[in-house]
Design a protein around this motif. Structure first.
Motif, PDB file in Angstrom:
ATOM      1  N   GLY A 148       0.808  -1.209   0.000  1.00  0.00           N
ATOM      2  CA  GLY A 148       0.000   0.000   0.000  1.00  0.00           C
ATOM      3  C   GLY A 148       0.839   1.255   0.000  1.00  0.00           C
ATOM      4  O   GLY A 148       2.073   1.206   0.005  1.00  0.00           O
ATOM      5  N   ASP A 149       0.150   2.400  -0.023  1.00  0.00           N
ATOM      6  CA  ASP A 149       0.813   3.701  -0.163  1.00  0.00           C
ATOM      7  C   ASP A 149       0.705   4.576   1.080  1.00  0.00           C
ATOM      8  O   ASP A 149       1.255   5.672   1.106  1.00  0.00           O
ATOM      9  CB  ASP A 149       0.196   4.470  -1.344  1.00  0.00           C
ATOM     10  CG  ASP A 149       0.463   3.795  -2.673  1.00  0.00           C
ATOM     11  OD1 ASP A 149       1.351   2.926  -2.743  1.00  0.00           O
ATOM     12  OD2 ASP A 149      -0.223   4.144  -3.650  1.00  0.00           O
ATOM     13  N   THR A 150      -0.043   4.161   2.101  1.00  0.00           N
ATOM     14  CA  THR A 150      -0.125   4.971   3.314  1.00  0.00           C
ATOM     15  C   THR A 150       1.190   4.828   4.084  1.00  0.00           C
ATOM     16  O   THR A 150       2.001   3.944   3.794  1.00  0.00           O
ATOM     17  CB  THR A 150      -1.305   4.534   4.190  1.00  0.00           C
ATOM     18  OG1 THR A 150      -1.157   3.146   4.479  1.00  0.00           O
ATOM     19  CG2 THR A 150      -2.633   4.770   3.480  1.00  0.00           C
ATOM     20  N   LEU A 151       1.394   5.687   5.087  1.00  0.00           N
ATOM     21  CA  LEU A 151       2.733   5.765   5.692  1.00  0.00           C
ATOM     22  C   LEU A 151       3.204   4.437   6.296  1.00  0.00           C
ATOM     23  O   LEU A 151       4.320   4.002   6.035  1.00  0.00           O
ATOM     24  CB  LEU A 151       2.758   6.873   6.747  1.00  0.00           C
ATOM     25  CG  LEU A 151       2.769   8.294   6.151  1.00  0.00           C
ATOM     26  CD1 LEU A 151       2.613   9.336   7.245  1.00  0.00           C
ATOM     27  CD2 LEU A 151       4.051   8.556   5.382  1.00  0.00           C
ATOM     28  N   ALA A 152       2.354   3.791   7.099  1.00  0.00           N
ATOM     29  CA  ALA A 152       2.828   2.547   7.721  1.00  0.00           C
ATOM     30  C   ALA A 152       2.996   1.443   6.683  1.00  0.00           C
ATOM     31  O   ALA A 152       3.945   0.659   6.758  1.00  0.00           O
ATOM     32  CB  ALA A 152       1.864   2.099   8.819  1.00  0.00           C
ATOM     33  N   THR A 153       2.104   1.375   5.699  1.00  0.00           N
ATOM     34  CA  THR A 153       2.230   0.298   4.700  1.00  0.00           C
ATOM     35  C   THR A 153       3.475   0.519   3.836  1.00  0.00           C
ATOM     36  O   THR A 153       4.092  -0.440   3.385  1.00  0.00           O
ATOM     37  CB  THR A 153       0.981   0.179   3.810  1.00  0.00           C
ATOM     38  OG1 THR A 153       0.796   1.383   3.070  1.00  0.00           O
ATOM     39  CG2 THR A 153      -0.258  -0.092   4.638  1.00  0.00           C
ATOM     40  N   VAL A 156       6.583  -1.395   4.895  1.00  0.00           N
ATOM     41  CA  VAL A 156       6.707  -2.840   4.667  1.00  0.00           C
ATOM     42  C   VAL A 156       6.739  -3.188   3.173  1.00  0.00           C
ATOM     43  O   VAL A 156       6.676  -4.351   2.787  1.00  0.00           O
ATOM     44  CB  VAL A 156       5.609  -3.640   5.413  1.00  0.00           C
ATOM     45  CG1 VAL A 156       5.905  -3.655   6.913  1.00  0.00           C
ATOM     46  CG2 VAL A 156       4.208  -3.103   5.147  1.00  0.00           C
ATOM     47  N   CYS A 157       6.823  -2.159   2.315  1.00  0.00           N
ATOM     48  CA  CYS A 157       7.062  -2.389   0.891  1.00  0.00           C
ATOM     49  C   CYS A 157       8.559  -2.590   0.671  1.00  0.00           C
ATOM     50  O   CYS A 157       9.376  -2.260   1.527  1.00  0.00           O
ATOM     51  CB  CYS A 157       6.604  -1.191   0.070  1.00  0.00           C
ATOM     52  SG  CYS A 157       4.820  -0.918   0.050  1.00  0.00           S
ATOM     53  N   ASP A 158       8.906  -3.110  -0.522  1.00  0.00           N
ATOM     54  CA  ASP A 158      10.323  -3.214  -0.876  1.00  0.00           C
ATOM     55  C   ASP A 158      10.976  -1.836  -0.734  1.00  0.00           C
ATOM     56  O   ASP A 158      10.527  -0.865  -1.342  1.00  0.00           O
ATOM     57  CB  ASP A 158      10.455  -3.717  -2.323  1.00  0.00           C
ATOM     58  CG  ASP A 158      11.907  -3.986  -2.688  1.00  0.00           C
ATOM     59  OD1 ASP A 158      12.733  -3.053  -2.586  1.00  0.00           O
ATOM     60  OD2 ASP A 158      12.211  -5.119  -3.072  1.00  0.00           O
ATOM     61  N   PRO A 159      12.038  -1.726   0.073  1.00  0.00           N
ATOM     62  CA  PRO A 159      12.593  -0.397   0.367  1.00  0.00           C
ATOM     63  C   PRO A 159      13.411   0.191  -0.782  1.00  0.00           C
ATOM     64  O   PRO A 159      13.574   1.408  -0.845  1.00  0.00           O
ATOM     65  CB  PRO A 159      13.492  -0.655   1.580  1.00  0.00           C
ATOM     66  CG  PRO A 159      13.867  -2.096   1.475  1.00  0.00           C
ATOM     67  CD  PRO A 159      12.720  -2.792   0.807  1.00  0.00           C
ATOM     68  N   ASP A 160      13.915  -0.640  -1.690  1.00  0.00           N
ATOM     69  CA  ASP A 160      14.802  -0.134  -2.740  1.00  0.00           C
ATOM     70  C   ASP A 160      14.124  -0.094  -4.102  1.00  0.00           C
ATOM     71  O   ASP A 160      14.102   0.923  -4.777  1.00  0.00           O
ATOM     72  CB  ASP A 160      16.057  -1.004  -2.838  1.00  0.00           C
ATOM     73  CG  ASP A 160      16.747  -1.121  -1.495  1.00  0.00           C
ATOM     74  OD1 ASP A 160      16.875  -0.092  -0.817  1.00  0.00           O
ATOM     75  OD2 ASP A 160      17.130  -2.241  -1.120  1.00  0.00           O
ATOM     76  N   PHE A 167      11.488   7.800   0.621  1.00  0.00           N
ATOM     77  CA  PHE A 167      11.119   8.073   2.000  1.00  0.00           C
ATOM     78  C   PHE A 167      11.952   7.276   3.000  1.00  0.00           C
ATOM     79  O   PHE A 167      11.665   7.285   4.189  1.00  0.00           O
ATOM     80  CB  PHE A 167       9.636   7.754   2.216  1.00  0.00           C
ATOM     81  CG  PHE A 167       8.725   8.623   1.413  1.00  0.00           C
ATOM     82  CD1 PHE A 167       8.251   9.818   1.939  1.00  0.00           C
ATOM     83  CD2 PHE A 167       8.355   8.263   0.133  1.00  0.00           C
ATOM     84  CE1 PHE A 167       7.415  10.633   1.207  1.00  0.00           C
ATOM     85  CE2 PHE A 167       7.519   9.072  -0.616  1.00  0.00           C
ATOM     86  CZ  PHE A 167       7.047  10.259  -0.089  1.00  0.00           C
ATOM     87  N   ALA A 168      12.962   6.553   2.490  1.00  0.00           N
ATOM     88  CA  ALA A 168      13.676   5.593   3.326  1.00  0.00           C
ATOM     89  C   ALA A 168      14.086   6.158   4.678  1.00  0.00           C
ATOM     90  O   ALA A 168      13.866   5.551   5.715  1.00  0.00           O
ATOM     91  CB  ALA A 168      14.886   5.064   2.573  1.00  0.00           C
ATOM     92  N   GLY A 169      14.647   7.366   4.704  1.00  0.00           N
ATOM     93  CA  GLY A 169      15.141   7.902   5.966  1.00  0.00           C
ATOM     94  C   GLY A 169      14.060   8.481   6.865  1.00  0.00           C
ATOM     95  O   GLY A 169      14.310   8.790   8.032  1.00  0.00           O
ATOM     96  N   ALA A 170      12.858   8.643   6.316  1.00  0.00           N
ATOM     97  CA  ALA A 170      11.811   9.390   7.026  1.00  0.00           C
ATOM     98  C   ALA A 170      10.861   8.504   7.822  1.00  0.00           C
ATOM     99  O   ALA A 170       9.953   9.012   8.465  1.00  0.00           O
ATOM    100  CB  ALA A 170      11.021  10.218   6.011  1.00  0.00           C
ATOM    101  N   MET A 171      11.065   7.213   7.778  1.00  0.00           N
ATOM    102  CA  MET A 171      10.068   6.297   8.335  1.00  0.00           C
ATOM    103  C   MET A 171      10.700   5.323   9.301  1.00  0.00           C
ATOM    104  O   MET A 171      11.887   5.067   9.226  1.00  0.00           O
ATOM    105  CB  MET A 171       9.522   5.445   7.203  1.00  0.00           C
ATOM    106  CG  MET A 171       8.976   6.263   6.159  1.00  0.00           C
ATOM    107  SD  MET A 171       7.470   6.923   6.714  1.00  0.00           S
ATOM    108  CE  MET A 171       6.748   6.614   5.264  1.00  0.00           C
TER     109      MET A 171
END
Ligand SMILES: *Cc1c(COP(=O)(O)O)cnc(C)c1O
Length: 420
Positions: A148-153, A156-160, A167-171
């Motif tokens: 998904g596209d919301t902040l918490a989801t 748990v998406c593929d980070p790269d 958003f990698a550093g922001a979460m």
């Protein structure tokens, strides 16, 4: 060719999804849908290879679903779900509990897939809190995953590879692993989980097919391994069936092919046959029981305004009626065979890395794509609606698509790929 007024006037005001507004092809004006086709303002018809992000499993405008929604609209479009209940939601929860394996019996209804994943994650965090276990605040997710596209989801998406790498550093950082496909990757994952188990609440994964992350398939054994690892370390297992649920992989739910039951399952996309937004997070009895208490503070504090929307529940019930007819199994098998026959020849073509088919999902993975917008335009020239995910060209048509329309789709893919 003149464009309709509404299109021209609205265009500067609509911020479009996943879209570089400056360089993207203009969005196409759709004025009607018919079976597996989109009808454009200028009268052109496109055969739909995506079924609106794989929601419209019965094609568009199915009369049984339309009649159910119309009847519900006249009686009661929507009421708040706090303190109130209604027949469409009660019937739907009963039916989903019966349809899902094991003791997946407790249905929390929401409006979108992402929100149902948020709810599943919240259930997992609070499951441990309610049982007095501290520090289990992170999730194990997988490369290639999309939830998904919301902040918490997003976390748990593929980070790269995924679309949220900015958003990698922001979460909050979750633990990201590789799926346990063989002895080495299983040992690596076991070591990772053993080192972090004290801080993990749950494992989250899309069963059998990682969809929006690239239509990547894995065998059912992977899910059995994940179930075992979760059990060994006291973690919950969340299966995100938003893409795979409701027949897409050939069984009603992908989890059935692995013979496992997750602690929480999320459902959406084809839940209403593509008619209305609706989703569900469905928990097993032990998860539900961790919230069952005389303490008001142990309750699940969640309640989307439009949760259990009566029109959406009516649409979902009507779609389940169609599933109960049972004909979908043959329809999915027919689409599967058509995809295999139609896309198979791409295996021999230059620039093709892989061709794979599972249920009503067909994928032609290219080595690379230099100009994605040009590739999209090439499909339009063949009067089909196909929107590759980067270098992954995929078809997820409705189960009811005619043989002729399916052949037009696969023929277009062959022609476009051959011309690259
Ligand atoms: C589409 C999708 C979601 C997100 O659902 P939305 O309704 O777009 O919020 C989550 N997980 C998977 C597997 C999906 O395919």
């Amino acid at each position: 060719m003149s464009e309709p007024d509404w299109l021209v006037e609205g265009r500067p005001h609509l911020w479009r999804p996943y879209c570089q507004m400056k360089t993207a092809n203009p969005a196409l004006p759709v004025v009607a849908t018919r079976a597996a086709r989109l009808v454009l303002d200028d009268g052109r018809e496109l055969v739909d290879g995506i079924a609106s992000w794989w929601t419209a499993c019965w094609g568009y405008n199915h009369p049984h679903i339309a009649a159910a929604v119309e009847a519900q609209l006249r009686t009661m479009p929507h009421v708040m779900f706090g303190g109130l209940s209604h027949e469409p939601a009660n019937r739907l929860a009963t039916r989903l509990a019966k349809l899902l394996p094991g003791d997946l019996d407790h249905v929390f209804l929401a409006e979108s897939g992402s929100v149902s994943v948020e709810i599943a994650m919240k259930m997992a965090l609070q499951f441990h809190i309610n049982r007095g276990v501290k520090g289990r605040t992170r999730f194990l997710a997988f490369r290639g995953g999309y939830h998904g596209d919301t902040l918490a989801t997003m976390t748990v998406c593929d980070p790269d590879e995924g679309m949220h790498s900015l958003f990698a550093g922001a979460m909050p950082q979750q633990l990201i692993g590789d799926l346990p496909r063989d002895a080495d990757s299983t040992a690596a994952l076991e070591a990772l989980v053993a080192a972090h188990a004290h801080e993990l609440a749950a494992i989250i994964v899309e069963p059998l097919v990682q969809g929006a992350g690239g239509m990547l398939f894995h065998p059912p054994e992977v899910l059995r391994t994940l179930r075992r690892i979760a059990d060994d370390h006291g973690l919950l297992l969340i299966l995100d069936e938003i893409f795979t649920g409701f027949g897409r992989t050939g069984t009603m739910f992908a989890m059935e092919q692995a013979g496992i039951v997750p602690d929480v399952a999320t459902l959406s996309k084809a839940l209403t046959g593509g008619t209305m937004p609706l989703s569900a997070a469905v928990a097993r009895r032990p998860v539900f029981e961790a919230f069952w208490s005389d303490d008001a503070g142990a309750a699940l504090m969640h309640g989307p305004t439009y949760m259990a929307h009566a029109l959406a529940c009516a649409a979902a019930n009507a779609s389940l009626d169609l599933f109960e007819g049972g004909g979908w199994r043959d329809q999915v098998a027919r689409v599967s065979a058509g995809l295999e026959a139609g896309l198979g020849p791409c295996r021999e073509m230059k620039g093709v890395r892989d061709v794979r088919v599972l249920g009503a999902i067909g994928v032609v993975e290219l080595e690379r794509v230099d100009d994605l917008e040009a590739l999209r335009r090439a499909f339009l020239a063949h009067h089909v609606w196909v929107r590759p995910l980067g270098r992954v060209v995929y078809l997820t048509p409705s189960f009811t698509i005619s043989d002729a329309d399916l052949a037009q789709l696969t023929g277009a893919v062959r022609a476009v790929v051959a011309g690259l």
